[in-house]
Design an enzyme around this catalytic site. Structure first.
Site, PDB file in Angstrom:
ATOM      1  N   ASP A  71       0.823  -1.206   0.000  1.00 14.62           N
ATOM      2  CA  ASP A  71       0.000   0.000   0.000  1.00 14.62           C
ATOM      3  C   ASP A  71       0.859   1.258   0.000  1.00 14.62           C
ATOM      4  OD1 ASP A  71       0.842  -0.624   2.668  1.00 14.62           O
ATOM      5  OD2 ASP A  71      -0.630   0.793   3.451  1.00 14.62           O
ATOM      6  N   GLU A 130       0.468  -1.308   5.718  1.00 18.59           N
ATOM      7  CA  GLU A 130       1.524  -0.816   6.602  1.00 18.59           C
ATOM      8  C   GLU A 130       1.357   0.660   6.899  1.00 18.59           C
ATOM      9  OE1 GLU A 130       5.454   1.030   7.611  1.00 18.59           O
ATOM     10  OE2 GLU A 130       4.131   1.427   5.906  1.00 18.59           O
TER      11      GLU A 130
END
Length: 378
Positions: A71, A130
């Site tokens: 991400d 994350e």
């Protein structure tokens, strides 16, 4: 691979409305791992949020895990968020530094070692979320995955980073008494009382800068993050809420930090005898470190030197997913292309030469580490 990854949007949907999440980029990386012969496992760790794990080797020797998150943060204000354009030796776009170039380097190792007779096991683990709550890494370690060593390919400018800071968010609540602004005899100003708490925490920040230290990370730190209180200018505020962030060093716990915070509140009460306040521990992420003497740190530094790098060892000031790996029993360090200073910026970029050098270092290190001894020799 870095260009293709940047051109595949994976904005964390919890950070920006309309963010694509990891679905498309997980599909892309899984297709590459499949082409390399890894038979990847793609797991939906939460609705629309995906991990990708590929494994290869016989498991009789050492195991090595290479990790990156899929991400990115949002793209507001970016002129070319998904271009992957290369100019003057720099590759531009969201995630170029943080951390699609690192993901590409991990995938390069998978490709480079695909046809080799590995003595141990190589695991490439690409995780979701994350940038928000690390649900991908939490799911990964909860699945029971372990390795003798791990490299998290966050941007470190090709320095080896075996230590990182953690943090604890501390909520401070002060209670006053609401009253009309013309009635000082009836009102208790929660905001004014909270000012004593803020000053006491400021003194604590000064103490931390003097009395704490770490050879790679420097001192612990503390700052006020947010404050809210009051309902109208003409009303004594009934309550005030402060959130303090305490950046921690390896070995510090939530309990030890909260004990120090209670001492801070005791100082605030001495300066404001009528203070009605309480503290609550919020989100905690531990600081962790791997010894310089470990085979992981020594081997990675040696691979850097063979590639013409100095093998610099530094500390990672930010918290990273390596925490979960270290706490679950897998020694993990950070090493990757790009600068953390470029992460989340509106012109995010990474030097192409750093991507290429990182890929060579990681492939060299992985071969040597996996051939270096029995399982458990980290």
């Amino acid at each position: 691979m870095t260009r293709d990854l940047v051109r595949t949007p994976s904005v964390n949907p919890l950070l920006e409305e309309g963010g694509a999440g990891e679905g498309a980029v997980a599909e892309l990386t899984a297709s590459w791992l499949n082409d390399f012969g890894y038979d990847p496992v793609v797991t939906e760790v939460e609705p629309g949020r995906w991990n990708v794990v590929g494994r290869r080797g016989n498991g009789s020797g050492r195991s090595l895990l290479l990790n990156g998150h899929l991400d990115t943060v949002g793209v507001e204000g970016m002129a070319e968020p998904f271009s992957g354009a290369i100019r003057d030796g720099r590759l531009f776009g969201r995630g170029a530094a943080d951390m699609k170039s690192g993901v590409a380097c991990a995938l390069h190792v998978a490709s480079a070692l695909a046809d080799e007779d590995l003595a141990g096991e190589l695991v490439v683990a690409l995780t979701a979320d994350e940038e928000h709550a690390s649900v991908g890494m939490e799911a990964l370690v909860s699945s029971g995955i372990r390795a003798d060593a791990a490299v998290v390919c966050e941007p470190t400018s090709l320095a080896v980073m075996p230590a990182h800071k953690g943090f604890l968010w501390i909520d401070a609540h002060v209670t006053g008494r609401a009253a009309h602004g013309s009635r000082p005899d009836a009102g208790i100003d929660a905001i004014a009382h909270m000012a004593h708490v803020v000053v006491a925490f400021e003194a604590e920040a000064d103490r931390l800068s003097r009395d704490t230290d770490h050879p790679l990370l420097g001192p612990a730190s503390l700052h006020a993050g947010t404050i809210q209180g009051g309902s109208a200018p003409s009303i004594y505020p009934e309550g005030c809420h402060l959130v303090v962030e305490r950046r921690t060093l390896p070995g510090e716990t939530a309990a030890s930090v909260m004990s120090e915070a209670e001492n801070v509140m005791a100082a605030a009460r001495r300066s404001c005898p009528g203070l009605n306040a309480r503290l609550e521990a919020g989100l905690f992420r531990a600081a962790t470190e791997v010894p310089h003497s470990s085979a992981l740190v020594r081997g990675l530094r040696q691979a850097c030197v063979r590639a013409g790098l100095p093998g610099t060892v530094l500390g990672m000031s930010a918290w990273v997913d390596a925490c979960f790996l270290n706490e679950s029993g897998t020694p993990a360090v950070c090493f990757g292309p790009g600068s953390i200073a470029q992460a989340h910026t509106t012109d995010e970029w990474v030097r192409v030469s750093e991507i290429e050098t990182c890929a060579r270092v990681l492939a060299d290190f992985s071969r040597c580490f996996l051939a270096g001894g029995p399982r458990g020799a980290s």
